[in-house]
Design an enzyme around this catalytic site. Sequence first.
Site, PDB file in Angstrom:
ATOM      1  N   VAL A 170      -1.365   4.006  12.901  1.00  0.00           N
ATOM      2  CA  VAL A 170      -1.391   2.564  13.109  1.00  0.00           C
ATOM      3  C   VAL A 170      -0.887   1.927  11.826  1.00  0.00           C
ATOM      4  O   VAL A 170      -0.875   2.547  10.769  1.00  0.00           O
ATOM      5  CB  VAL A 170      -2.798   2.025  13.482  1.00  0.00           C
ATOM      6  CG1 VAL A 170      -3.208   2.492  14.866  1.00  0.00           C
ATOM      7  CG2 VAL A 170      -3.836   2.412  12.450  1.00  0.00           C
ATOM      8  N   SER A 171      -0.475   0.674  11.927  1.00  0.00           N
ATOM      9  CA  SER A 171       0.195   0.034  10.797  1.00  0.00           C
ATOM     10  C   SER A 171      -0.737  -0.553   9.749  1.00  0.00           C
ATOM     11  O   SER A 171      -0.389  -0.638   8.588  1.00  0.00           O
ATOM     12  CB  SER A 171       1.126  -1.065  11.304  1.00  0.00           C
ATOM     13  OG  SER A 171       2.114  -0.502  12.120  1.00  0.00           O
TER      14      SER A 171
END
Length: 181
Positions: free
Chosen positions: A9-10
């Site tokens: 995930v970012s």
Amino acid sequence: MARIGYARVSTLDQDLDGQVARLTAEGCTLIRSEKLSGGSREGRAELATVIEFLRAGDELVVARLDRLGRDTRDVLNIIHEVEQRGAFVTVLDPHVSTQGSMGHVMLTVLGMVAQMERRFIRERQREGIERAKAAGIYVGGKRRLDHEWIRALHAEGSGPAAIARVVGCSRMQVYRVLQEM
């Protein structure tokens, strides 16, 4: 032949649980994950570890192609490195694998779509910031670290490495906060 999952995930406040559950359900025997931007490969130690771990016949599994990266060149380079090790890549959504001949074509197209999507996200974000600034309501991004807590720990005599462990950030971030003093 192992099925090795990779989840990403970012940002730190995003959740990896959905991807990890999906990879587990798909039979991945080992799953590595990280919370970093997919804009480049820089700093993505878990991805590097997974690629180094791959052996001939192994399969690298990701929930979606954009989890490997948002830059077409990076994605294609990752796939190339995996194949150089005799392994292959499988994307679950949509189901595409480099094991088949059409898989490469599909992954190239999907990689270009992911890169285009990233550009659209940046453009929308920039436009939103400009509108907020024009309206006088832009205050910048949400602060992810408690600067007062870091300063208090430093004042108590804790060193940057110890503070980073307690707060859950890098030493560099601690140094930046302490430089602001």
